[in-house]
Design a protein around this motif. Structure first.
Motif, PDB file in Angstrom:
ATOM      1  N   THR A 180       0.805  -1.144  -0.110  1.00 20.36           N
ATOM      2  CA  THR A 180      -0.008   0.367  -0.015  1.00 20.36           C
ATOM      3  C   THR A 180       0.951   1.208   0.075  1.00 20.36           C
ATOM      4  OG1 THR A 180      -0.605  -0.455   2.539  1.00 20.36           O
ATOM      5  CG2 THR A 180      -1.999  -0.945   1.728  1.00 20.36           C
ATOM      6  N   LEU A 181       1.873   1.090   0.719  1.00 22.04           N
ATOM      7  CA  LEU A 181       2.915   2.357   0.457  1.00 22.04           C
ATOM      8  C   LEU A 181       3.317   3.017  -0.624  1.00 22.04           C
ATOM      9  CD1 LEU A 181       4.613   3.975   2.519  1.00 22.04           C
ATOM     10  CD2 LEU A 181       6.495   2.790   1.495  1.00 22.04           C
ATOM     11  N   PRO A 182       3.471   2.939  -1.997  1.00 27.92           N
ATOM     12  CA  PRO A 182       3.462   3.219  -3.378  1.00 27.92           C
ATOM     13  C   PRO A 182       2.260   4.147  -3.698  1.00 27.92           C
ATOM     14  CG  PRO A 182       3.383   1.229  -3.412  1.00 27.92           C
ATOM     15  CD  PRO A 182       3.500   0.995  -2.559  1.00 27.92           C
ATOM     16  N   ILE A 183       0.635   2.906  -2.659  1.00 24.40           N
ATOM     17  CA  ILE A 183      -0.323   3.933  -3.284  1.00 24.40           C
ATOM     18  C   ILE A 183       0.042   5.169  -2.781  1.00 24.40           C
ATOM     19  CG2 ILE A 183      -2.923   3.374  -3.651  1.00 24.40           C
ATOM     20  CD1 ILE A 183      -1.083   1.880  -5.073  1.00 24.40           C
ATOM     21  N   ALA A 184      -0.144   5.373  -1.453  1.00 23.91           N
ATOM     22  CA  ALA A 184       0.152   6.627  -0.541  1.00 23.91           C
ATOM     23  C   ALA A 184       0.993   7.883  -1.461  1.00 23.91           C
ATOM     24  CB  ALA A 184       0.693   5.841   0.546  1.00 23.91           C
ATOM     25  N   ILE A 185       1.931   7.030  -1.652  1.00 19.63           N
ATOM     26  CA  ILE A 185       3.144   7.945  -2.140  1.00 19.63           C
ATOM     27  C   ILE A 185       2.159   8.479  -3.115  1.00 19.63           C
ATOM     28  CG2 ILE A 185       5.262   8.014  -3.198  1.00 19.63           C
ATOM     29  CD1 ILE A 185       6.400   6.196  -1.274  1.00 19.63           C
ATOM     30  N   ALA A 186       2.027   7.745  -4.351  1.00 21.85           N
ATOM     31  CA  ALA A 186       0.936   8.110  -5.403  1.00 21.85           C
ATOM     32  C   ALA A 186       0.182   9.368  -5.386  1.00 21.85           C
ATOM     33  CB  ALA A 186       0.652   7.198  -6.407  1.00 21.85           C
ATOM     34  N   GLY A 187      -0.583   8.584  -4.670  1.00 19.21           N
ATOM     35  CA  GLY A 187      -1.678   9.930  -3.772  1.00 19.21           C
ATOM     36  C   GLY A 187      -1.513  10.868  -3.441  1.00 19.21           C
ATOM     37  N   ALA A 188      -0.146  11.036  -2.456  1.00 19.73           N
ATOM     38  CA  ALA A 188      -0.075  12.623  -2.010  1.00 19.73           C
ATOM     39  C   ALA A 188       1.179  13.554  -3.433  1.00 19.73           C
ATOM     40  CB  ALA A 188       1.719  11.702  -0.953  1.00 19.73           C
ATOM     41  N   CYS A 189       1.948  12.187  -3.773  1.00 19.84           N
ATOM     42  CA  CYS A 189       2.483  13.161  -5.350  1.00 19.84           C
ATOM     43  C   CYS A 189       0.914  14.315  -6.050  1.00 19.84           C
ATOM     44  CB  CYS A 189       3.000  12.773  -5.852  1.00 19.84           C
ATOM     45  SG  CYS A 189       4.616  11.850  -5.419  1.00 19.84           S
ATOM     46  N   TYR A 190       0.021  13.073  -5.981  1.00 20.11           N
ATOM     47  CA  TYR A 190      -0.897  13.722  -7.018  1.00 20.11           C
ATOM     48  C   TYR A 190      -1.489  14.981  -6.384  1.00 20.11           C
ATOM     49  CZ  TYR A 190      -2.146  10.064 -10.755  1.00 20.11           C
ATOM     50  OH  TYR A 190      -1.096   9.564 -11.624  1.00 20.11           O
ATOM     51  N   ALA A 191      -2.017  14.456  -4.735  1.00 16.44           N
ATOM     52  CA  ALA A 191      -2.047  15.987  -3.914  1.00 16.44           C
ATOM     53  C   ALA A 191      -1.111  17.399  -4.562  1.00 16.44           C
ATOM     54  CB  ALA A 191      -2.390  16.322  -2.603  1.00 16.44           C
ATOM     55  N   VAL A 192      -0.243  17.081  -4.602  1.00 18.66           N
ATOM     56  CA  VAL A 192       0.827  17.650  -4.542  1.00 18.66           C
ATOM     57  C   VAL A 192       0.822  18.658  -6.418  1.00 18.66           C
ATOM     58  CG1 VAL A 192       3.708  18.916  -4.785  1.00 18.66           C
ATOM     59  CG2 VAL A 192       2.661  17.146  -2.825  1.00 18.66           C
ATOM     60  N   ALA A 193       0.990  17.733  -7.184  1.00 16.28           N
ATOM     61  CA  ALA A 193       0.654  18.344  -8.304  1.00 16.28           C
ATOM     62  C   ALA A 193      -0.516  19.551  -8.276  1.00 16.28           C
ATOM     63  CB  ALA A 193       0.416  17.234  -9.430  1.00 16.28           C
ATOM     64  N   ALA A 194      -1.211  19.136  -7.849  1.00 15.50           N
ATOM     65  CA  ALA A 194      -2.871  19.959  -7.748  1.00 15.50           C
ATOM     66  C   ALA A 194      -2.722  20.803  -6.975  1.00 15.50           C
ATOM     67  CB  ALA A 194      -4.216  18.939  -6.230  1.00 15.50           C
ATOM     68  N   LEU A 195      -2.058  21.473  -5.601  1.00 17.34           N
ATOM     69  CA  LEU A 195      -1.946  21.976  -5.122  1.00 17.34           C
ATOM     70  C   LEU A 195      -0.542  23.131  -5.658  1.00 17.34           C
ATOM     71  CD1 LEU A 195      -1.834  23.715  -2.319  1.00 17.34           C
ATOM     72  CD2 LEU A 195       0.460  22.937  -1.798  1.00 17.34           C
TER      73      LEU A 195
END
Length: 429
Positions: A180-195
């Motif tokens: 599940t860790l890479p999924i969490a990392i990908a989600g965090a990266c998408y959130a940073v991109a959106a911000l």
């Protein structure tokens, strides 16, 4: 009587720099984070699907579910990107991708997510990328002056190539800790991109547009067909990638030709991106401003030659060098093609043209892998690579005759003026 003192001299003008444009910095952060998220996710999903199914066909379906949204949405994407605020479109896509990562992560933790959930997730990501990438390409020319666009495209390309190098390694290491860790990392990266995209202040000038019709949906295709420069540059890149797809055969070369195993395969996969990143830094400092057309054809020719050298090589280090040169040459071609397409297209058409361009690239990548696989099955990997490299060189020579205006381009074209209706292509001689 003394003469009056001379007026103070004006301070010397300073050449514009990319660092002067905060919107471009935010754009670059958003693109890096989004590309990194996708690369991390691709590794994790591939391993998950194979762990669950042990099926090569299932792995192929992952790619198919990513590509189908691009194929089905291309015409709609272009119209949307030319009608609505491009910044908001990108922001919404990245926010949806972050939400999809949260939903998949929750499903994996609870045990509710299986193969179908993984396929559904990559379909959602494929749909968001179908909107995000053409819109990103259409947004960039509005963030920097026209004279800085080739440099901005080189720096933007470095973002994608850097993510291509770092993303798979990060995803693999994270997966080894917990699925599940890479999924969490990908989600965090998408959130940073959106911000980062939410902080971009650029607002495109409003352009009056008529009602949506079949003609407006197809106007991107019509524009490309009428413009020798745009059609020539897009099709040259498409056929070069389609024929020169030896990198799709890297597992076979690593195992049966170079005998370097899985670790060597990882380095081989990173070599083209490393060469592309190195070239991106060069182009960012020394942008291509003269002999643009001949340079593009030369880059495609070098790409073909590097493919031939790689195919014939039995030395691991020579193969790495050939792949790095291949990636560097490809990046030169990509930067020139992107600059020509963006600068030759009026702003009100960029979304539709970028969408069609993305479809060309996606189709060539998918068909290129298929062509290489079929040819390798008939002639072996070395024969497939040789045919691809020679074919790329022949296409470059043929395109000089088919699109002489593309060959004759010396300097990058000026940014076209906005038009009230679908603009006619700019003639470049």
């Amino acid at each position: 009587m003394t003469a009056p003192p001379p007026p103070p001299s004006a301070p010397p003008s300073r050449a514009p720099r990319l660092t002067d444009h905060s919107d471009f910095r935010l754009f670059w952060i958003s693109r890096v984070a989004s590309s990194l998220a996708f690369q991390v996710l691709a590794v994790a999903v591939g391993w998950m699907v194979y762990d669950l199914t042990r099926s090569a066909l299932a792995l192929g379906l992952v790619g198919l579910f990513q590509f189908l949204p691009l194929l089905l949405l291309t015409l709609v994407v272009g119209q949307v990107a030319d009608t609505f605020d491009r910044r908001r479109i990108i922001l919404v896509c990245q926010a949806i991708a972050a939400a999809a990562m949260a939903a998949l992560g929750a499903g994996l933790v609870t045990g509710a997510a299986g193969v179908l959930a993984l396929f559904a997730t990559v379909s959602v990501i494929g749909a968001t990328r179908a909107f995000e990438h053409p819109t990103l390409n259409a947004l960039l020319p509005g963030l920097v002056p026209g004279e800085l666009l080739p440099r901005a495209l080189a720096v933007s390309s470095s973002a994608i190539q850097t993510a291509t190098i770092a993303g798979p390694a990060l995803g693999g290491l994270a997966y080894a800790v917990a699925p599940t860790l890479p999924i969490a990392i990908a989600g965090a990266c998408y959130a940073v991109a959106a911000l980062a995209m939410a902080l971009v202040r650029h607002r495109a000038a409003r352009v009056e547009r008529g009602p949506v019709s079949l003609e407006t949906l197809l106007s991107g295709l019509a524009f490309i067909r009428r413009s020798e420069v745009v059609l020539g540059s897009i099709s040259l890149d498409m056929f070069a990638v389609l024929l020169g797809g030896a990198t799709a055969l890297l597992p076979i070369f690593a195992s049966d030709v170079l005998h370097v195993g899985a670790e060597g395969l990882g380095v081989l996969r990173a070599a083209p991106a490393a060469g592309a990143v190195a070239m991106a830094f060069v182009l960012a400092r020394v942008p291509l401003m003269r002999s643009v057309g001949p340079t593009m054809f030369a880059a495609v020719t070098v790409f073909g030659l590097a493919t031939i050298v790689f195919s014939l090589s039995t030395s691991y280090w020579l193969s790495l060098g050939a792949l790095a040169v291949l990636g560097a040459a490809d990046n030169v071609s990509v930067v020139i093609r992107s600059s020509l397409v963006q600068l030759s297209t009026p702003d009100e058409m960029r979304g539709r043209v970028s969408a069609v361009n993305s479809l060309f690239i996606g189709t060539s990548n998918q068909l290129g892998e298929f062509e290489s696989g079929v040819t390798a099955a008939l002639l072996g990997p070395v024969g497939a690579g040789l045919i691809g490299g020679v074919g790329t060189i022949l296409v470059a020579a043929w395109w000089v005759r088919l699109f002489p205006a593309l060959w004759r381009i010396d300097a990058m074209p000026a940014r076209p003026k906005p038009a009230r209706e679908a603009a006619k292509p700019i003639e470049i001689t």
